[in-house]
Design an enzyme around this catalytic site. Structure first.
Site, PDB file in Angstrom:
ATOM      1  N   GLY A   9       0.627  -1.347  -0.141  1.00 53.06           N
ATOM      2  CA  GLY A   9       0.429   0.051   0.246  1.00 53.06           C
ATOM      3  C   GLY A   9       0.716   1.265   0.147  1.00 53.06           C
ATOM      4  N   ALA A  11       2.732   3.414  -2.021  1.00 57.34           N
ATOM      5  CA  ALA A  11       2.493   4.091  -2.820  1.00 57.34           C
ATOM      6  C   ALA A  11       4.207   4.482  -3.565  1.00 57.34           C
ATOM      7  CB  ALA A  11       2.161   6.240  -3.567  1.00 57.34           C
ATOM      8  N   GLY A  12       5.282   4.600  -2.956  1.00 54.97           N
ATOM      9  CA  GLY A  12       7.001   5.129  -3.127  1.00 54.97           C
ATOM     10  C   GLY A  12       7.499   4.171  -3.680  1.00 54.97           C
ATOM     11  N   ASP A  67       9.742  -6.845   0.966  1.00 54.60           N
ATOM     12  CA  ASP A  67       9.780  -6.287   3.114  1.00 54.60           C
ATOM     13  C   ASP A  67      11.039  -5.566   3.235  1.00 54.60           C
ATOM     14  OD1 ASP A  67       8.461  -5.799   5.426  1.00 54.60           O
ATOM     15  OD2 ASP A  67       9.701  -7.444   6.388  1.00 54.60           O
ATOM     16  N   ASP A 149      15.096   7.475   3.419  1.00 56.20           N
ATOM     17  CA  ASP A 149      16.083   7.714   2.528  1.00 56.20           C
ATOM     18  C   ASP A 149      16.456   9.383   2.416  1.00 56.20           C
ATOM     19  OD1 ASP A 149      15.350   5.386   0.908  1.00 56.20           O
ATOM     20  OD2 ASP A 149      14.343   6.792  -1.178  1.00 56.20           O
ATOM     21  N   HIS A 174      19.300  -1.468  -2.240  1.00 53.73           N
ATOM     22  CA  HIS A 174      18.970  -2.659  -1.850  1.00 53.73           C
ATOM     23  C   HIS A 174      18.275  -3.285  -2.506  1.00 53.73           C
ATOM     24  CE1 HIS A 174      16.601   0.608   0.035  1.00 53.73           C
ATOM     25  NE2 HIS A 174      15.631  -0.726   0.376  1.00 53.73           N
ATOM     26  N   ARG A 175      16.521  -2.374  -2.749  1.00 56.16           N
ATOM     27  CA  ARG A 175      15.585  -2.788  -4.102  1.00 56.16           C
ATOM     28  C   ARG A 175      16.413  -2.924  -5.321  1.00 56.16           C
ATOM     29  NH1 ARG A 175      12.817   0.379  -1.401  1.00 56.16           N
ATOM     30  NH2 ARG A 175      11.817  -0.592  -0.389  1.00 56.16           N
TER      31      ARG A 175
END
EC number: 3.6.1.66
Length: 195
Positions: A9, A11-12, A67, A149, A174-175
């Protein structure tokens, strides 16, 4: 075209994943509003798996869950899996973390992202993890990004995630690192499907 629901949920996160997935033959959608999955896992990977399988079952399509969180050495790994619940809002989370580190000389930290793609039958199709080392700044810097961030300076860059353009964040973050592991596996799954 295969539908992939982003199990979040946030948005970023959804915007970031839409950008990362835009060149793949996928119909990328956000999960329905109001659908919330309780994160009861003790690791980032367990929470990603819980979210992906729940959203895939509810949506009847593949789901991608992330996560991720921030682990700070001086705080014994906190906020860790509780990163999103460390305080009610992003500014409050930043303020609380900076307050907890106000007298700390050791500010090393690590972002971790666990990604999981699950099918509606509950099977886990892909699981990967990416990590990014850095440290917590003393004040927020930059206007981009979300979450922690503005206070996470990436090792060897001199920049916080909030100061980086999305392309740079993708390569250092990381993502982005987790996605680099996920992408070829996702492409293999898509190419193996009957047309």
């Amino acid at each position: 075209m295969r539908t992939l629901v982003i199990a979040s949920g946030n948005a970023g996160k959804i915007r970031e994943f839409q950008g990362l997935l835009q060149h793949l033959p996928l119909n990328v959608q956000a999960q329905p509003q109001g659908f919330d999955v309780e994160e009861t896992g003790s690791t980032f990977a367990a929470n990603a798996r819980i979210k992906a399988t729940a959203v895939a079952a509810m949506a009847g399509s593949w789901a991608l869950a992330d996560d991720s969180g921030l682990s700070v050495n001086a705080l014994g790994g906190a906020p860790g899996v509780h990163s999103a619940r460390y305080a009610p809002t992003d500014p409050e989370r930043i303020e609380k973390l900076l307050g907890a580190l106000s007298n700390a000389s050791e500010r090393h930290a690590q972002f971790c992202a666990a990604l999981c793609v699950a099918a509606p039958d509950g099977s886990v199709l892909i699981e990967v993890e990416g990590r990014c080392d850095g440290w917590i700044t003393t004040t927020p810097r930059g206007d981009g990004g979300f979450g922690y961030d503005p206070i996470f300076e990436v090792s060897c860059t001199g920049l916080t995630f909030a100061q980086m353009p999305l392309t740079e964040k993708k390569s250092h973050g990381h993502r982005g690192k987790a996605f680099a592991l996920l992408e070829p596996q996702l492409q293999d799954l898509l190419s193996a499907e009957p047309r």
